[in-house]
Write a protein that holds these residues in place. Structure first.
Motif, PDB file in Angstrom:
ATOM      1  N   ALA A 175       0.969  -1.079   0.106  1.00 16.21           N
ATOM      2  CA  ALA A 175      -0.044   0.041   0.027  1.00 16.21           C
ATOM      3  C   ALA A 175       0.632   1.338  -0.002  1.00 16.21           C
ATOM      4  CB  ALA A 175      -1.074   0.063   1.109  1.00 16.21           C
ATOM      5  N   ALA A 187      -6.408   2.973   1.843  1.00 10.44           N
ATOM      6  CA  ALA A 187      -6.307   4.074   0.900  1.00 10.44           C
ATOM      7  C   ALA A 187      -6.134   5.107   1.676  1.00 10.44           C
ATOM      8  CB  ALA A 187      -7.631   4.052   0.176  1.00 10.44           C
ATOM      9  N   GLU A 243      -2.506   5.498   2.660  1.00  9.22           N
ATOM     10  CA  GLU A 243      -1.705   5.923   1.664  1.00  9.22           C
ATOM     11  C   GLU A 243      -1.559   7.181   1.459  1.00  9.22           C
ATOM     12  OE1 GLU A 243      -2.745   5.751  -2.246  1.00  9.22           O
ATOM     13  OE2 GLU A 243      -1.241   4.994  -3.036  1.00  9.22           O
ATOM     14  N   ASN A 269      -2.741  -2.314  -5.535  1.00 10.85           N
ATOM     15  CA  ASN A 269      -3.227  -1.664  -4.442  1.00 10.85           C
ATOM     16  C   ASN A 269      -4.871  -1.299  -4.737  1.00 10.85           C
ATOM     17  OD1 ASN A 269      -0.891  -1.595  -3.172  1.00 10.85           O
ATOM     18  ND2 ASN A 269      -0.391   0.368  -3.360  1.00 10.85           N
ATOM     19  N   PHE A 303      -7.344  -1.529  -1.994  1.00  6.32           N
ATOM     20  CA  PHE A 303      -8.052  -0.551  -1.383  1.00  6.32           C
ATOM     21  C   PHE A 303      -9.633  -0.863  -1.380  1.00  6.32           C
ATOM     22  CE2 PHE A 303      -4.225   2.700  -2.541  1.00  6.32           C
ATOM     23  CZ  PHE A 303      -3.520   2.118  -1.256  1.00  6.32           C
TER      24      PHE A 303
END
Ligand SMILES: [Fe+2]
Ligand SMILES: [Fe+2]
Length: 298
Positions: free
Chosen positions: A60, A118, A121, A107, A111
């Motif tokens: 991630a 998310a 990130e 990802n 996510f």
């Protein structure tokens, strides 16, 4: 005072030793793994869902982390005079950009399953942008520390086939490709750091501070999201999954345990990433690429 002077001869010796070391120029390779997003939570069946979530959480932050590495190294590119190192820097940037692109695909599947990842990130991006904006030396020091992390994890992936045995071949190939290229370019950012900061006490202090800071920030950020990913996927209380996770990270497979010595070696004055010479794995690259080409045309 006596402590400081006592490492100076060591630093000089390391410098002399280093001056005959060949420089490895990485190669940018454009690969597309076409991952099946439905397999995101169980692509590593032998490792189990907890270990899989651990690798997914690590993925991630790779695109934003790699963007940070690129920016940190690029900020010093004009100060590099060695033409070989300049070439290596361009290839390093190319490789990290490709890794970021493939992990973005990875990802997006993760996510969708774990929306908190998310947000994680984005949080990591804000923190890294703050470093980029406020201190170029600390950013470069953090970059070489995190490159040390990725080089160690890459070494584990390459030396321990059980980590991905029985895993989905596309996910396993993505991690293998990333591990090969992280190994190939593991000294590039480090060499940039030494070219612009030198190898004296100040550079040593900044480098060591970078690893302490990177360790605290990395694990401090990643552990809560890893736990949240497990909660979201219903595996927080999965005892079998946790047993597999400990076996893979600290047990006989020991992806993390086996790297503790290499991790600490970074604090040795005169340390260089190629002191841990694992170039033998790079011989696998051609066979790996041929295999990927075959899979793509099958
Ligand atoms: Fe990378
Ligand atoms: Fe890297």
């Amino acid at each position: 005072m006596s402590k400081i002077t006592s490492i100076e001869p060591f630093l000089k010796m390391a410098k002399r030793k280093r001056s005959g070391r060949p420089m490895l120029i990485p190669v940018r390779r454009d690969l597309d793994f076409k991952l099946d997003e439905n397999k995101i939570s169980d692509w590593n069946t032998a490792g189990g869902p907890v270990f899989t979530a651990f690798l997914n959480t690590f993925s991630a932050i790779l695109p934003v982390g790699e963007r940070f590495f690129i920016d940190s190294v690029r900020a010093y590119r004009d100060q590099i005079t060695d033409p070989e190192l300049k070439k290596a820097v361009s290839a390093f940037i190319g490789q990290e950009a490709m890794h970021g692109r493939e992990h973005e695909v990875y990802n997006s599947a993760f996510f969708n399953k774990v929306p908190a990842a998310a947000r994680f990130e984005k949080r990591v991006k804000r923190i890294l942008d703050g470093f980029t904006k406020h201190s170029r030396p600390v950013s470069l020091s953090g970059t070489i520390a995190l490159e040390h992390f990725t080089a160690l994890l890459a070494d584990s992936v390459l030396k321990e086939p059980r980590l991905t045995n029985g895993a989905d071949p596309k996910y396993a190939a993505l991690w293998r490709w990333h591990a090969l290229e992280e190994t190939e370019h593991k000294a590039v950012a480090f060499d940039v750091f030494e070219a612009v900061m030198g190898t004296g006490i100040k550079a040593y202090s900044l480098r060591s501070f970078g690893l302490v800071l990177a360790t605290l920030v990395f694990w401090g950020l990643i552990i809560p999201v890893f736990i949240e990913a497990l909660r979201a996927e219903g595996h927080l209380g999965n005892l079998k999954g946790w047993r597999q996770f400990f076996r893979y990270t600290f047990g006989d497979i020991g992806m993390l345990r086996k790297q503790i010595g290499n991790y600490l070696d970074y604090f040795r004055p005169g340390f260089h990433p190629w002191d841990h010479d694992n170039r033998e794995y790079l011989k696998e690259i051609d066979a790996f690429l041929a295999e990927q080409e075959q899979l793509a045309t099958a």
